[in-house]
Enzyme design. Structure first.
Site, PDB file in Angstrom:
ATOM      1  N   ARG A 299       0.128   7.746  -2.605  1.00 19.66           N
ATOM      2  CA  ARG A 299       0.755   8.804  -1.791  1.00 19.66           C
ATOM      3  C   ARG A 299       2.199   9.026  -2.206  1.00 19.66           C
ATOM      4  NH1 ARG A 299      -1.123   6.122   3.583  1.00 19.66           N
ATOM      5  NH2 ARG A 299      -1.832   4.582   2.047  1.00 19.66           N
TER       6      ARG A 299
ATOM      7  N   ASP B  62       0.830  -1.210   0.000  1.00 24.66           N
ATOM      8  CA  ASP B  62       0.000   0.000   0.000  1.00 24.66           C
ATOM      9  C   ASP B  62       0.866   1.263   0.000  1.00 24.66           C
ATOM     10  OD1 ASP B  62      -2.350   1.413  -0.017  1.00 24.66           O
ATOM     11  OD2 ASP B  62      -2.680   1.277   2.142  1.00 24.66           O
TER      12      ASP B  62
ATOM     13  N   GLU C 263       1.480 -13.076  12.452  1.00 25.10           N
ATOM     14  CA  GLU C 263       2.034 -11.915  13.146  1.00 25.10           C
ATOM     15  C   GLU C 263       1.880 -10.717  12.211  1.00 25.10           C
ATOM     16  OE1 GLU C 263       3.100 -11.728  16.240  1.00 25.10           O
ATOM     17  OE2 GLU C 263       2.632 -13.857  16.498  1.00 25.10           O
TER      18      GLU C 263
ATOM     19  N   ASN D 254     -11.207  -2.295  -5.007  1.00 28.08           N
ATOM     20  CA  ASN D 254     -10.470  -1.323  -5.829  1.00 28.08           C
ATOM     21  C   ASN D 254     -11.196  -0.981  -7.141  1.00 28.08           C
ATOM     22  OD1 ASN D 254      -7.209  -2.543  -4.752  1.00 28.08           O
ATOM     23  ND2 ASN D 254      -8.339  -0.762  -4.021  1.00 28.08           N
TER      24      ASN D 254
HETATM   25  C1  IPE Z   1      -5.570  -2.581  -0.046  1.00 25.06           C
HETATM   26  O1  IPE Z   1      -5.205  -1.249  -0.173  1.00 25.06           O
HETATM   27  C2  IPE Z   1      -5.538  -3.259  -1.377  1.00 25.06           C
HETATM   28  C3  IPE Z   1      -4.226  -3.409  -1.989  1.00 25.06           C
HETATM   29  C4  IPE Z   1      -3.087  -3.066  -1.461  1.00 25.06           C
HETATM   30  C5  IPE Z   1      -4.238  -4.023  -3.272  1.00 25.06           C
HETATM   31  P1  IPE Z   1      -6.279  -0.075  -0.327  1.00 25.06           P
HETATM   32  O2  IPE Z   1      -5.515   1.171  -0.468  1.00 25.06           O
HETATM   33  O3  IPE Z   1      -7.246  -0.418  -1.392  1.00 25.06           O
HETATM   34  O4  IPE Z   1      -7.038  -0.159   1.072  1.00 25.06           O
HETATM   35  P2  IPE Z   1      -7.863   0.943   1.846  1.00 25.06           P
HETATM   36  O5  IPE Z   1      -8.882   1.504   0.900  1.00 25.06           O
HETATM   37  O6  IPE Z   1      -6.898   1.985   2.299  1.00 25.06           O
HETATM   38  O7  IPE Z   1      -8.476   0.221   3.004  1.00 25.06           O
HETATM   39  C1  IPE Z   2      -1.649   0.333  -3.297  1.00 23.01           C
HETATM   40  O1  IPE Z   2      -1.437   1.690  -3.337  1.00 23.01           O
HETATM   41  C2  IPE Z   2      -2.025  -0.253  -4.630  1.00 23.01           C
HETATM   42  C3  IPE Z   2      -3.436  -0.603  -4.737  1.00 23.01           C
HETATM   43  C4  IPE Z   2      -4.314  -0.526  -3.785  1.00 23.01           C
HETATM   44  C5  IPE Z   2      -3.891  -1.082  -6.004  1.00 23.01           C
HETATM   45  P1  IPE Z   2      -2.628   2.724  -3.301  1.00 23.01           P
HETATM   46  O2  IPE Z   2      -3.043   3.001  -4.704  1.00 23.01           O
HETATM   47  O3  IPE Z   2      -3.734   2.273  -2.415  1.00 23.01           O
HETATM   48  O4  IPE Z   2      -1.915   3.976  -2.690  1.00 23.01           O
HETATM   49  P2  IPE Z   2      -2.483   4.989  -1.616  1.00 23.01           P
HETATM   50  O5  IPE Z   2      -2.979   4.174  -0.454  1.00 23.01           O
HETATM   51  O6  IPE Z   2      -3.579   5.752  -2.269  1.00 23.01           O
HETATM   52  O7  IPE Z   2      -1.316   5.848  -1.262  1.00 23.01           O
HETATM   53 MG    MG Z   3      -4.075   2.480  -0.452  1.00 21.06          MG
END
Ligand code: IPE
Ligand code: IPE
Ligand code: MG
Length: 253
Positions: A32, A28, A215, A76
């Site tokens: 950002r 994740d 964990e 997503n």
């Molecule tokens: C979880 O991340 C899914 C993946 C990393 C693929 P998200 O960015 O979608 O999760 P939320 O929305 O912050 O819970």
């Molecule tokens: C994780 O990064 C990738 C997916 C969830 C597909 P994000 O796209 O959720 O990045 P943030 O959380 O918005 O920074």
């Molecule tokens: Mg995310």
């Protein structure tokens, strides 16, 4: 460390990290990472693929046998279509570019999650990757794509109900082990360690059943910056943990 007497929860471990076979990662923070640099979110996802390449390599070198990564969740789909398409494109280019090397290195690729609903070309490529690496057993890379833990459990329940109706499964005989066999992760051990990057403290529907005794480590690093040293720190933290699986360890008060 695992309890010694119950074979259901004892795990032998392997390589340089005894007791640590399976690491799962919620990758994740791509958006950002990009935003902080004034780049489009897709650029963060692209750099995220590079972090994945580094992590697969490092995990193998550190003696981990199973790595499961969360790459696209069933939730997503709520993102703009252009971002969803970019994520599909990245999965395709990852398989196109890396499949032959991963195959040669003995990596078995599996994709877990809902297959229906994926564009035909993505589904075909996923199947190709799975088929071409089906006989590999050096390292198990599982990509959770269009994956949601609740959806996986509901789909398993549906399939079990169908088997009961067809007379091939007895409702009385359904145990935790049966449920495990109907999940997409059948034949994978449960994750010993689950890492989430980007400073969020939630599972976001990842491996809900399988992470019962994992964990959990929440790291502030944004996924595109994740590297071998981040993985090594998480492994070191894991080894500081005492896994009890509900038991009282010998010598405890
Ligand atoms: C979880 O991340 C899914 C993946 C990393 C693929 P998200 O960015 O979608 O999760 P939320 O929305 O912050 O819970
Ligand atoms: C994780 O990064 C990738 C997916 C969830 C597909 P994000 O796209 O959720 O990045 P943030 O959380 O918005 O920074
Ligand atoms: Mg995310």
């Amino acid at each position: 460390m695992s309890p010694v007497s119950n074979p259901d929860v004892t795990r032998a471990g392997s390589g340089q990290t005894p007791g640590l076979d399976h690491i799962a990662i919620i990758m994740d923070g791509n958006g950002r990472w990009a935003k902080a640099r004034g780049l489009p979110r897709a650029a963060g996802h692209e750099r995220g693929v590079e972090a994945l390449r580094r992590t697969v390599e490092a995990a193998g070198e550190l003696g981990i046998r199973y790595l499961t990564v969360f790459s696209f969740s069933t939730e997503n789909w709520r993102r703009p279509a252009a971002e969803v398409n970019a994520l599909f494109g990245l999965l395709k280019s990852y398989v196109h570019r890396d499949l032959s090397r991963l195959k040669q290195e003995g990596v078995r690729i599996r994709v877990i999650g809902q297959r229906t609903g994926l564009p035909d070309d993505v589904a075909a490529l996923v199947e190709k990757a799975e088929q071409e690496t089906a006989l590999n057993n050096e390292f198990f890379l599982t990509i959770a794509f269009n994956y949601g833990g609740r959806e996986e459990i509901a789909r398993a329940a549906r399939r079990m109900a169908e088997a009961v109706q067809a007379g091939t499964l007895s409702a009385d005989a359904i145990t935790e082990e049966t449920v495990g066999r109907y999940l997409d992760t059948a034949s994978l051990p449960d994750p010993d360690l689950l890492i989430r990057t980007s400073g969020e403290y939630r599972l976001s529907n990842f491996l809900l059943w399988q992470s019962a005794y994992s964990e959990l480590i929440f790291a502030d690093v944004l996924w595109p910056d994740f590297d071998r040293s981040c993985l090594e720190s998480a492994i070191a933290m894991y080894h500081e943990r005492e896994r009890r699986f509900g038991a009282v360890l010998p010598g405890a008060c």
